[in-house]
Design an enzyme around this catalytic site. Structure first.
Site, PDB file in Angstrom:
ATOM      1  N   HIS A 231       0.842  -1.195   0.109  1.00  0.00           N
ATOM      2  CA  HIS A 231      -0.116  -0.044  -0.026  1.00  0.00           C
ATOM      3  C   HIS A 231       0.894   1.286  -0.047  1.00  0.00           C
ATOM      4  O   HIS A 231       1.537   1.427   0.988  1.00  0.00           O
ATOM      5  CB  HIS A 231      -0.796  -0.015   1.155  1.00  0.00           C
ATOM      6  CG  HIS A 231      -1.940  -1.080   1.038  1.00  0.00           C
ATOM      7  ND1 HIS A 231      -2.481  -1.854   2.273  1.00  0.00           N
ATOM      8  CD2 HIS A 231      -2.605  -1.698  -0.069  1.00  0.00           C
ATOM      9  CE1 HIS A 231      -3.521  -2.598   1.986  1.00  0.00           C
ATOM     10  NE2 HIS A 231      -3.455  -2.660   0.544  1.00  0.00           N
ATOM     11  N   GLU A 234       1.358   4.143   2.777  1.00  0.00           N
ATOM     12  CA  GLU A 234       1.795   3.504   4.151  1.00  0.00           C
ATOM     13  C   GLU A 234       3.350   3.715   4.289  1.00  0.00           C
ATOM     14  O   GLU A 234       3.968   2.604   4.489  1.00  0.00           O
ATOM     15  CB  GLU A 234       1.309   2.124   4.582  1.00  0.00           C
ATOM     16  CG  GLU A 234      -0.406   2.201   4.378  1.00  0.00           C
ATOM     17  CD  GLU A 234      -0.928   0.899   4.452  1.00  0.00           C
ATOM     18  OE1 GLU A 234      -0.249  -0.084   4.885  1.00  0.00           O
ATOM     19  OE2 GLU A 234      -2.102   0.805   4.352  1.00  0.00           O
ATOM     20  N   HIS A 329       2.790  -2.825   7.056  1.00  0.00           N
ATOM     21  CA  HIS A 329       1.632  -1.864   6.674  1.00  0.00           C
ATOM     22  C   HIS A 329       1.938  -0.740   7.614  1.00  0.00           C
ATOM     23  O   HIS A 329       2.352  -0.716   8.768  1.00  0.00           O
ATOM     24  CB  HIS A 329       0.240  -2.570   6.820  1.00  0.00           C
ATOM     25  CG  HIS A 329       0.322  -3.440   5.609  1.00  0.00           C
ATOM     26  ND1 HIS A 329      -0.569  -3.077   4.572  1.00  0.00           N
ATOM     27  CD2 HIS A 329       0.693  -4.749   5.460  1.00  0.00           C
ATOM     28  CE1 HIS A 329      -0.574  -4.013   3.838  1.00  0.00           C
ATOM     29  NE2 HIS A 329      -0.042  -5.036   4.117  1.00  0.00           N
ATOM     30  N   GLU A 402       1.562  -4.195  11.538  1.00  0.00           N
ATOM     31  CA  GLU A 402       0.892  -2.764  11.447  1.00  0.00           C
ATOM     32  C   GLU A 402       1.954  -1.831  12.526  1.00  0.00           C
ATOM     33  O   GLU A 402       1.888  -2.161  13.689  1.00  0.00           O
ATOM     34  CB  GLU A 402      -0.386  -2.842  11.777  1.00  0.00           C
ATOM     35  CG  GLU A 402      -1.547  -3.621  10.806  1.00  0.00           C
ATOM     36  CD  GLU A 402      -1.850  -2.896   9.676  1.00  0.00           C
ATOM     37  OE1 GLU A 402      -1.494  -1.750   9.488  1.00  0.00           O
ATOM     38  OE2 GLU A 402      -2.573  -3.504   8.867  1.00  0.00           O
TER      39      GLU A 402
END
Length: 490
Positions: A231, A234, A329, A402
């Protein structure tokens, strides 16, 4: 200066946010009062986002002191409007302005919790977060009751170019410079190769970090695979990834031990086109690549296709034990670092999967085990974590790592600490060092002395590990060696 807004409006009432879809970034757009015909003056702000990872689709002049800013949606996908990155120049000293970002596609946001944009200027090139007291996030009746983020700012140096962004940018070019610098060091335990090319012909890099004696065809290979930036907006994922790499190529004793026992393969930027064009979630063709792992197309998703091919090939090699896959991420609504894992029926496997996040929690004060969760949501079925969790055998662990776009809270504290580029990289270093704790706990590394780089007996202390699936059969360390290696978290 002539106005060159490079914008085409396409009417769409159906998308979240409801604003017209914008195509293209503003290009040296000079904002003058309506009807003004005179010469350009200081204080007539000049907006630009036509640079790498830039994003600003439109600017509306509200008053001399206020401007509405529209995020350009991801290319070929109007659903995603979060990342922004633009410059402002031709300012007047002490000029105060309010910028309203009016078309976010997400309603939940860390702006509600005190997050603020980052800013730097040509005379102060280090990114800083704006004071939270100058940032407001609210439903706005003037914009169909969409959420708007407004921030107040005072320009203080007339000759400076100011840059504002959603989070600290980490561009494709920055990665290429970083990797070129690593290559110039000629480290015997680092190999860089081109795994493939993106749709727009950018390089898909693969790093292999290990003691080179592992690479023989008959050697058993214990392997950790890490990817980042599927992504593109990010950007914290790239700082974490760099932290992992920096630690693993260092002369730190823990890094040396890890290189002696483990092969690390790292793809630092899975979506280089999306990063380059300033998208938040999608590839240049508008695909969320993290939903296409099950059947990636070699022409539409070439970077994903190349990485999946490599993983499938390694998984079929009887000399390779692919033990970890971690996809990095950043998260737009949660604090701290945390992990997502998969759900299993066998309780013993569930417990084994929780070991690495628990150890990371001990090493990294910003990592939260309580935020870590294990799920099998249908919407996540095409992600790397879910797909590879089903493909690999039960001795492999697949996680999404994350990290908050904003901040972390340490145990016992009630005050969030905003992340910086350095603290993101520190989390990466702590992820890397946690592998030593994991392998020592499982009796796979029984000594805490680095093996010399030329040593042929690289696995002399690695336990009796013969192929895949034998983790439970490896002999236990004797109590004396266990005591010696017990507190080596340096």
């Amino acid at each position: 200066m002539e106005e060159n807004q490079n914008i085409r409006d396409i009417d769409t009432g159906s998308e979240a946010g409801g604003e017209d879809v914008l195509v293209g970034n503003v290009n040296k757009l000079l904002m003058t009062p309506p009807g003004y015909q005179g010469p350009q003056r200081k204080g007539h702000l000049l907006f630009d986002a036509c640079f790498e990872s830039g994003n600003l689709g439109r600017v509306d002049y509200i008053s001399e002191f206020e401007f509405d800013l529209f995020i350009r949606p991801d290319t070929c996908n109007p659903r995603f409007r979060v990342w922004f990155n633009f410059t402002v120049e031709n300012v007047r000293e002490t000029q105060r302005v309010i910028f309203n970002l009016v078309n976010f596609s997400k309603t939940k946001s860390l702006y509600r919790d005190g997050m603020s944009p980052v800013v730097k200027s040509s005379s102060r090139p280090k990114w800083e977060r704006l004071p939270a007291k100058n940032v407001y996030y609210y439903r706005c009746p003037d914009h169909r009751r969409n959420y708007v983020m407004s921030f107040a700012f005072c320009f203080d140096r007339e000759d400076d170019v100011y840059q504002f962004a959603y989070c600290y940018p980490y561009t494709y070019t920055r990665l290429q410079h970083y990797l070129a610098g690593l290559e110039r060091r000629n480290l015997p335990y680092l190999q860089r190769e081109q795994l493939g090319l993106s749709v727009q012909q950018r390089q898909l890099d693969l790093l292999t970090i290990t003691n080179p004696v592992h690479m023989g065809p008959e050697k058993e290979k214990r392997l950790v695979f890490l990817t980042a930036r599927v992504h593109p907006g990010e950007s914290p994922a790239s700082f974490i990834c760099q932290g992992v790499i920096d630690f693993l190529v260092s002369q730190h004793p823990v890094a040396q031990i890890l290189r002696d026992h483990v092969i690390f393969k790292i793809v630092p930027m899975l979506n280089p086109d999306g990063v380059y064009v300033g998208n938040y979630r999608c590839s240049v063709m508008g695909f969320d690549l993290n939903r296409h792992w099950a059947d990636p197309s070699p022409w539409a998703h070439p970077t994903l296709h190349a990485v999946k091919q490599l993983i499938v090939q390694m998984n079929q090699d009887p000399t390779v034990s692919l033990e970890f896959y971690i996809d990095v991420h950043a998260h737009s609504t949660m604090l701290n670092g945390f992990m997502y894992g998969n759900v299993f029926e066998e309780e013993e496997r569930v417990q084994r999967q929780a070991v690495f996040p628990r150890l990371l929690c001990q090493n990294a004060p910003d990592f939260s085990f309580s935020n870590t969760s294990f799920n099998r949501d249908v919407v996540k079925a095409g992600t790397g974590r879910r797909f590879l969790g089903g493909l690999l055998d039960d001795t492999s662990y697949c996680y999404t790592l994350e990290v908050s776009f904003y901040s972390y809270m340490t145990a016992g504290s009630t005050t969030p600490v905003p992340y910086t580029e350095d603290t993101y990289m520190k989390l990466g270093r702590n992820v890397a060092r946690t592998f030593l704790d994991y392998y020592k706990l499982n009796n796979l590394i029984k000594d805490n002395r680095p093996v010399h780089i030329q040593s042929p007996e690289v696995f002399s202390h690695a336990g009796n590990s013969n192929g895949k699936g034998n983790r439970g059969d490896r002999e236990k360390a004797n109590s004396e060696k266990e005591r010696k290696s017990a507190g080596v978290r340096q």
